[in-house]
Design a protein around this motif. Sequence first.
Motif, PDB file in Angstrom:
ATOM      1  N   TYR A  20      -6.528   1.191   5.992  1.00  0.00           N
ATOM      2  CA  TYR A  20      -5.747   0.133   4.852  1.00  0.00           C
ATOM      3  C   TYR A  20      -5.127  -0.759   6.007  1.00  0.00           C
ATOM      4  O   TYR A  20      -5.334  -2.164   5.632  1.00  0.00           O
ATOM      5  N   SER A  60      -4.900   5.375   7.163  1.00  0.00           N
ATOM      6  CA  SER A  60      -4.027   4.427   7.495  1.00  0.00           C
ATOM      7  C   SER A  60      -4.484   3.298   8.009  1.00  0.00           C
ATOM      8  O   SER A  60      -4.216   2.102   7.815  1.00  0.00           O
ATOM      9  N   ILE A  83       0.733  -1.226  -0.002  1.00  0.00           N
ATOM     10  CA  ILE A  83       0.006  -0.014  -0.038  1.00  0.00           C
ATOM     11  C   ILE A  83       0.810   1.225   0.127  1.00  0.00           C
ATOM     12  O   ILE A  83       0.475   2.229  -0.548  1.00  0.00           O
TER      13      ILE A  83
END
Length: 760
Positions: free
Chosen positions: A324, A321, A239
């Motif tokens: 993710y 974040s 990512i």
Amino acid sequence: MSTTTPTRSGSRAGWFDRLGAFTVRRRRLVLVVAVIGVVVAAVVGGGVFSRLSSGGFDDPGSESARAADQLLETFDAAPSDIVLIARSVDGASVDTAEVAAAGAALAQRLAGQGDVRDVTSYWATGAAAMRSTDGTLALVTARLTETGDAAQERAGELAEELSGFTDDGVLEVRVSGSPVIFAEVGSTIEKDLVRAESIAVPVTMLLLLLVFGTLVAAGLPAIIGAVAVLGSFLALWTITQFTDVSVFAINLVTALGIGLGIDYALFMVTRFREELARGRTPDEAVIRTVRTAGRTVVYSGITVAISLSALLVFPQFFLRSFAYAGIATVVLAVIAAVVVLPAALSTLGTKVDRFRVLRSTTEVRDDGFWFRLSHAVMRRPWPVLVGGVALLVALGLPFFNVAFGQTDDRVLPASAQAAQAGEWLRTEFDSRESDPLTVVAATSTVSPGTVGSYAAQLSEVGGVARVDSVNGSYVVGALVADAGPAAARFVAESGTGTWLSVVTDVEPYSAEGRELVEDLRAIPSPLGETLVGGSAATFADSQTAMGERLPWAIGIIAIATFVLLFLFTGSVVLPLKALVLNTLSLSAMFGAMVWIFQEGHLSQWLGGFTVTGELDTAMPILMFCIAFGLSMDYEVFLLSRIKEEYDRTGDNAAAVALGMQRTGRLITSAAALLAIVFIAFATSGVTIIKMMGVGVALAVLVDATLIRGLMVPAFMRVMGDANWWAPAWLKRLHDRFGISEGDADEDDVRDLRDDTVVVG
């Protein structure tokens, strides 16, 4: 040696039967691929730490962000990346000859670094704002030629090189600046992870031994947790190739990877041992385990992922974040539990109970502690329900006193170099001078009269101490100082565009700071488009962005969770109950956040963190999404067994009691294991990580005990058969598309037994 394994699942068996059959038939292939994947993840994913970014608390599309961009692009002006605070060792004034010489040498040493520019010192400028109020400290500032993560890395190196005492022993130096702070945060988090894992892993292994009694059975959940963590590191590394990922998110990977990996494996291994105890062959037991517990693990994982996905609606990459990291971790934990683990169980067979160290039983009992507790609760449901609600509301009352702020150097331990530098700046200097607001008009034609009139207007706003401009300095509408040589910085080299520095007398990260920004933006600008930036503006814009998007996040969680639980239960009452009780269960977490971390109670027991009187606004949002998802995780496990019994018997009270008996021990064990993983992060030196560890651990324990053990059976007793009500058209929808754990009937079992071949 021969074993029997299904070649196909039979006409009545569904997708999970086929998955279970595949893991049995291809167990060697699954395990080999898993081992290779783990090795690759460990080698490649281990590099994720160097790719994580600091900050991420700001809205990149906000007015303040655009103001900062224009200030840099048009005027080459920006806050200093490096701030050296130099203090005379013997308490002498910074204006004495010896201290001045040492200060000049320090500034020259900083300027000699090849990637440092715009070095400015008190000893070169004589600026009052760069001298402490008692005259014993002074500042040296600079900017780095690097940006982003490279600037953070370089700032950390410079801080390590320059902090401490100068070679001549005249000055003691501390280093601050945003890249310096987050470089130290990153290094602290890496050390904290090692410490947290050294605490969590041995304790969870001990608890797993207590639950299973054998080394092999206890080791499987730990292995699955490790697979989830390492796989998530690789996913996060991937990512980072496309977007920024916050360094703080790595803590969630570790906590969720270990916690959920162990939780899901705990349910799977327990169900497998139960099926063996019922007399099934290992292969049949694996397929039944995937069909029942595996199905529930998948949908439980979906509930956690849904809650974490709501963080994607926020523009701050700090929050994104965690989405993710969390979603990747949940997906990998589920895959490890329903694919890799069944292959391992099929390979082990009855050897799963080898190396017994403690007495344990796999006997499936219909009476026991949780059965008796649920009946006791259901005999007097109203007092339990009312008392539970009252207790949770009382625990949540401190949250009404919440005050919001934003993360700065005070998230670090007081002993950290950057934290000490920040404390010197706050207590020894006039912080109003070093952290002004900026009003940027990058495209205007500079007219001295127009600029002066606008600066005078701005200086009359309450909370403004002074406005500096190309015309000079203004206080309360009057020109108090003519423009000097330094005023040239307020005009671009092209001659088009100007900006103003607004020195305030309010705390930037406060309600007063937000109000001041709004007042400044409300003044009509004669310079065309003007943008207000600076710390207070950044804070105000960040608060606005989170406030505007919070209803969307809550809506996503509520609607998706409601739909999923309806598909699971066929009821509209139970999803509403789950949403209300799960939200109520988080009140204890929110109250604890304010009582402990804002007000400072128990700080001495949690490492003596710095109490600021505020909470970072992003943290309640983040912790709500994490804790709500984990609460719904346990809700799905409990409701799946209750629904199974209700479908079998049609007796609501009996279904609740049996469902509690079948899952109560597992849910509390899983919650204890997950809480241990999160509470290990309470040892972190970074306050917001400490807060996440304490808060989520508390929420998980409250949910597994007070909510699941008392309030759910009380509510379901009060509602009776109405628990399972839904409009007729929704019932028809559920009959067609609904999902449930369910037990296979005898025809399905015969289909699976008949549909086997001998393989060698």
